[in-house]
Design a protein around this motif. Structure first.
Motif, PDB file in Angstrom:
ATOM      1  N   THR A 141       1.554  22.027  60.105  1.00  0.00           N
ATOM      2  CA  THR A 141       1.401  21.848  58.687  1.00  0.00           C
ATOM      3  C   THR A 141       0.698  20.237  58.371  1.00  0.00           C
ATOM      4  N   ARG A 142       1.280  19.455  59.268  1.00  0.00           N
ATOM      5  CA  ARG A 142       0.959  18.180  58.779  1.00  0.00           C
ATOM      6  C   ARG A 142      -0.563  17.883  59.009  1.00  0.00           C
ATOM      7  N   ASN A 143      -1.228  18.552  60.197  1.00  0.00           N
ATOM      8  CA  ASN A 143      -2.646  18.341  60.367  1.00  0.00           C
ATOM      9  C   ASN A 143      -3.457  19.079  59.284  1.00  0.00           C
ATOM     10  N   ILE A 144      -2.876  20.453  58.916  1.00  0.00           N
ATOM     11  CA  ILE A 144      -3.475  21.087  57.797  1.00  0.00           C
ATOM     12  C   ILE A 144      -3.408  20.041  56.564  1.00  0.00           C
ATOM     13  N   THR A 145      -2.328  19.737  55.934  1.00  0.00           N
ATOM     14  CA  THR A 145      -2.148  18.983  54.842  1.00  0.00           C
ATOM     15  C   THR A 145      -2.979  17.780  54.813  1.00  0.00           C
ATOM     16  N   LYS A 146      -2.956  16.859  55.918  1.00  0.00           N
ATOM     17  CA  LYS A 146      -3.540  15.625  55.848  1.00  0.00           C
ATOM     18  C   LYS A 146      -5.169  15.551  56.036  1.00  0.00           C
ATOM     19  N   ASN A 147      -5.544  16.889  56.747  1.00  0.00           N
ATOM     20  CA  ASN A 147      -6.875  16.942  56.825  1.00  0.00           C
ATOM     21  C   ASN A 147      -7.708  17.406  55.429  1.00  0.00           C
ATOM     22  N   THR A 148      -6.641  18.119  54.847  1.00  0.00           N
ATOM     23  CA  THR A 148      -7.093  18.837  53.549  1.00  0.00           C
ATOM     24  C   THR A 148      -7.451  17.624  52.324  1.00  0.00           C
ATOM     25  N   ALA A 149      -6.446  16.793  52.776  1.00  0.00           N
ATOM     26  CA  ALA A 149      -6.535  15.780  51.836  1.00  0.00           C
ATOM     27  C   ALA A 149      -7.740  14.797  52.139  1.00  0.00           C
ATOM     28  N   ALA A 150      -7.836  14.589  53.254  1.00  0.00           N
ATOM     29  CA  ALA A 150      -8.990  13.609  53.542  1.00  0.00           C
ATOM     30  C   ALA A 150     -10.392  14.277  53.268  1.00  0.00           C
ATOM     31  N   LEU A 151     -10.514  15.728  53.218  1.00  0.00           N
ATOM     32  CA  LEU A 151     -11.643  16.377  52.972  1.00  0.00           C
ATOM     33  C   LEU A 151     -11.712  16.483  51.532  1.00  0.00           C
ATOM     34  N   ALA A 152     -10.700  16.620  50.859  1.00  0.00           N
ATOM     35  CA  ALA A 152     -10.925  16.878  49.520  1.00  0.00           C
ATOM     36  C   ALA A 152     -11.561  15.773  48.903  1.00  0.00           C
ATOM     37  N   THR A 153     -11.124  14.451  49.240  1.00  0.00           N
ATOM     38  CA  THR A 153     -11.990  13.228  48.663  1.00  0.00           C
ATOM     39  C   THR A 153     -13.223  13.002  49.515  1.00  0.00           C
ATOM     40  N   GLY A 154     -13.258  13.320  50.763  1.00  0.00           N
ATOM     41  CA  GLY A 154     -14.407  12.939  51.590  1.00  0.00           C
ATOM     42  C   GLY A 154     -15.593  13.871  50.967  1.00  0.00           C
ATOM     43  N   ILE A 155     -15.320  15.059  50.733  1.00  0.00           N
ATOM     44  CA  ILE A 155     -16.455  16.038  50.334  1.00  0.00           C
ATOM     45  C   ILE A 155     -17.182  15.532  49.297  1.00  0.00           C
ATOM     46  N   THR A 156     -16.225  15.082  48.233  1.00  0.00           N
ATOM     47  CA  THR A 156     -16.748  14.748  46.946  1.00  0.00           C
ATOM     48  C   THR A 156     -17.751  13.445  47.188  1.00  0.00           C
ATOM     49  N   THR A 157     -17.388  12.620  47.913  1.00  0.00           N
ATOM     50  CA  THR A 157     -18.039  11.421  48.311  1.00  0.00           C
ATOM     51  C   THR A 157     -19.535  12.018  49.033  1.00  0.00           C
ATOM     52  N   LEU A 158     -19.416  12.537  49.982  1.00  0.00           N
ATOM     53  CA  LEU A 158     -20.515  13.075  50.575  1.00  0.00           C
ATOM     54  C   LEU A 158     -21.607  13.835  49.942  1.00  0.00           C
ATOM     55  N   VAL A 159     -21.100  14.857  48.849  1.00  0.00           N
ATOM     56  CA  VAL A 159     -22.054  15.449  48.126  1.00  0.00           C
ATOM     57  C   VAL A 159     -22.605  14.561  46.997  1.00  0.00           C
ATOM     58  N   VAL A 160     -22.020  13.276  46.693  1.00  0.00           N
ATOM     59  CA  VAL A 160     -22.505  12.522  45.691  1.00  0.00           C
ATOM     60  C   VAL A 160     -23.601  11.799  46.395  1.00  0.00           C
ATOM     61  N   ALA A 161     -23.211  11.295  47.649  1.00  0.00           N
ATOM     62  CA  ALA A 161     -24.364  10.451  48.591  1.00  0.00           C
ATOM     63  C   ALA A 161     -25.418  11.405  48.839  1.00  0.00           C
ATOM     64  N   GLN A 162     -25.291  12.441  49.030  1.00  0.00           N
ATOM     65  CA  GLN A 162     -26.456  13.552  49.512  1.00  0.00           C
ATOM     66  C   GLN A 162     -27.283  13.551  48.270  1.00  0.00           C
ATOM     67  N   ASN A 163     -27.011  13.874  47.215  1.00  0.00           N
ATOM     68  CA  ASN A 163     -27.793  14.075  45.970  1.00  0.00           C
ATOM     69  C   ASN A 163     -28.549  12.764  45.477  1.00  0.00           C
ATOM     70  N   ALA A 164     -27.723  11.449  45.902  1.00  0.00           N
ATOM     71  CA  ALA A 164     -28.419  10.421  45.483  1.00  0.00           C
ATOM     72  C   ALA A 164     -29.532  10.075  46.838  1.00  0.00           C
ATOM     73  N   MET A 165     -29.431  10.562  47.884  1.00  0.00           N
ATOM     74  CA  MET A 165     -30.344  10.425  49.073  1.00  0.00           C
ATOM     75  C   MET A 165     -31.544  11.296  48.947  1.00  0.00           C
ATOM     76  N   GLU A 166     -31.353  12.704  48.168  1.00  0.00           N
ATOM     77  CA  GLU A 166     -32.427  13.826  48.018  1.00  0.00           C
ATOM     78  C   GLU A 166     -33.251  13.258  46.857  1.00  0.00           C
ATOM     79  N   SER A 167     -32.685  12.480  45.589  1.00  0.00           N
ATOM     80  CA  SER A 167     -33.361  12.029  44.758  1.00  0.00           C
ATOM     81  C   SER A 167     -34.014  10.712  44.652  1.00  0.00           C
ATOM     82  N   ALA A 168     -33.685   9.941  45.601  1.00  0.00           N
ATOM     83  CA  ALA A 168     -34.086   8.379  45.762  1.00  0.00           C
ATOM     84  C   ALA A 168     -35.567   8.357  46.374  1.00  0.00           C
ATOM     85  N   SER A 169     -36.412   7.517  45.860  1.00  0.00           N
ATOM     86  CA  SER A 169     -37.603   7.060  46.736  1.00  0.00           C
ATOM     87  C   SER A 169     -37.764   5.645  46.977  1.00  0.00           C
TER      88      SER A 169
END
Length: 505
Positions: free
Chosen positions: A379-407
């Motif tokens: 349960t600790r593994n699931i809970t802590k990984n979920t928390a890390a991913l929930a924050t991290g994926i948002t950051t990754l999506v923003v960073a990926q969109n910025a990379m794709e639109s920049a020149s």
């Protein structure tokens, strides 16, 4: 109850999304003469007052050092060990257990007995903390987040060592007092611990909500949860609830005091009743000499050390699980001391009979708790990984969109930001694995084995010689055996090279 716990887990996960070797003495049942031995400790050839030494050590050191402790223990400098124990900043009960035993090692039997009284009070006061709320805390934060309150076998062994200390001081009345206290408090205290452990195990099984939440998060990002539940420990193993050694000591104590009714009550709890058969029916005009031996140091539990599993990959981030729970591997215990022979000056000798192997107590304790610890770790593994991913994926999506639109130069910077974001989330998920450790805390200085050799002899004075397998010979002169009651002699050879480990905070 399960629905409530399941809902509680789901709610907590949602919140996390948004928040991110000694000498001997004897006891004569007819004459309980006090005989406490004290020896001056030597260091660099000079006598040192233990209070002064303790103060000096405390001034020099502010943090517990395991290597220095092990070195002092190996050379038998128990005063130095006791001074270092004072530097532990957590787990009072665990420190008191080790301190009580080390005082026994240095033959300070009165202080050892007094500290065991205190540690039992502290263990009893912490019993109320072994609750469902603490299980939830351990599930979310870690097994070591819960205050150590002493295992069942340690609580019972504390009673046994108080009786042994009384025998070493030549005080049968003190031994009787310990057994009376045990009879009055044991059932209520141990029953509370056993019931609480069953509650923890039940709560540990109610974690489906957190697993479903992680699945939903991964599926939204084109990944799937892939965890193989291998090496799951068995559930329902029996808990340690009674001690052969304590029942044996209680029988001897009451018999030495001439109270055969209570002696027989305690003997009825023994699986091997032949251990005390002759103490309860001493022939007229004869005496009984019981030589109790404590050999080597108790075995230690360890982390399961299961291999890490990669359960998913999302946005280039590996989601890893590391399941941890305590195990006891009997074949890995490095025991070097046993009792070979007990010989009396009249020429009779015996190979001592085992009363109790305390490694079995550790093994039973570990087995009874491993399944619940496994489920909490999952349960600790699931809970802590979920928390890390929930924050991290948002950051990754923003960073990926910025990379794709920049020149131009901005594209280079955006790509660097994206790479850094991936590394950051990987680091956060790796930290979950790094933090996952089994709770291997335990009192490290209890004996490995308690054995006994019993002789029915004519009244008189005897010399008792105990030979240990490490070459040590313990010679006890002037053991006076009286007619009609047992005389108890205790010998110990406990310090071996099997050093302790402790994750000090």
């Amino acid at each position: 109850m399960k629905k409530i716990v399941k809902a509680l887990f789901v709610a907590l996960v949602a919140i996390m999304f948004f928040a991110s070797c000694g000498s001997t003495s004897k006891v004569d049942g007819a004459d309980s003469e006090k005989k406490t031995e004290k020896k001056a400790e030597k260091k660099t050839g000079k006598k040192t007052d233990k209070k002064t030494e303790s103060k000096k050590t405390s001034k020099k050191k502010t943090k517990y050092d395991q290597a220095e402790f092990d070195d002092a223990y190996a050379r038998g400098d128990y005063n130095a060990c006791l001074a270092m124990l004072e530097l532990r900043k957590s787990d009072l009960v665990l420190t008191e257990l080790d301190s009580s035993m080390l005082k026994f090692y240095k033959q300070d039997y009165m202080e050892s007995a007094r500290e065991f009284v205190q540690v039992q009070k502290d263990m009893q006061s912490l019993t109320k903390d072994v609750t469902g709320a603490k299980s939830l805390e351990a599930t979310l934060a870690g097994e070591n987040s819960v205050t150590y309150s002493g295992t069942t076998y340690e609580r019972i062994l504390a009673y046994s060592m108080k009786v042994v200390n009384a025998f070493k001081m030549g005080e049968v009345d003190r031994a009787i007092g310990v057994m009376n206290e045990y009879t009055g408090n044991y059932k209520e205290e141990i029953a509370a611990i056993v019931a609480a452990q069953k509650e923890l195990d039940a709560l540990s099984e109610s974690d489906d909500g957190s697993k479903n939440t992680l699945n939903e998060l991964l599926e939204k990002n084109n990944a799937s949860f892939n965890f193989s539940e291998e090496n799951v420990p068995a559930k329902g193993a029996p808990q340690y609830e009674s001690s052969e050694f304590l029942a044996y000591l209680g029988t001897l104590a009451y018999a030495a005091n001439g109270d055969l009714d209570h002696a027989k009550d305690f003997s009825s709890a023994l699986k091997n009743k032949s251990l005390v058969k002759d103490d309860l029916s001493i022939p007229a005009g004869m005496g009984r000499l019981d030589v109790v031996t404590l050999a080597d140091k108790i075995g230690l539990r360890e982390d399961s050390n299961l291999p890490m599993q990669t359960v998913a990959n999302v946005f280039g981030v590996n989601v890893n699980f590391k399941i941890a729970y305590p195990v006891f591997k009997k074949e890995k215990q490095k025991h070097t001391v046993d009792v070979v022979k007990v010989t009396l000056s009249d020429g009779t000798s015996q190979t001592p009979v085992l009363v109790e192997d305390f490694d079995e107590a550790v093994a039973m304790d570990v087995a009874s708790k491993a399944y619940g610890a496994y489920k909490r770790s999952l349960t600790r593994n699931i809970t802590k990984n979920t928390a890390a991913l929930a924050t991290g994926i948002t950051t990754l999506v923003v960073a990926q969109n910025a990379m794709e639109s920049a020149s131009g130069l901005k594209a280079i910077a955006a790509e660097a930001a994206y790479v850094a974001a991936v590394a950051g989330v990987n680091k956060a998920c790796a930290a979950v694995v790094e933090a996952e450790k089994a709770d291997v805390r335990q009192g490290a200085f209890f004996p490995h084995k308690a054995s006994t050799a019993g002789f029915t002899v004519a009244p008189g004075s005897y010399v008792v010689t105990i030979d240990y397998s490490n070459g040590r010979q313990d010679v006890i002169p002037d053991v006076v055996v009286s007619a009609g009651k047992p005389t108890v002699v205790v010998s110990e050879c406990l310090n071996s090279n099997n050093t302790m480990t402790y994750d000090a905070k």
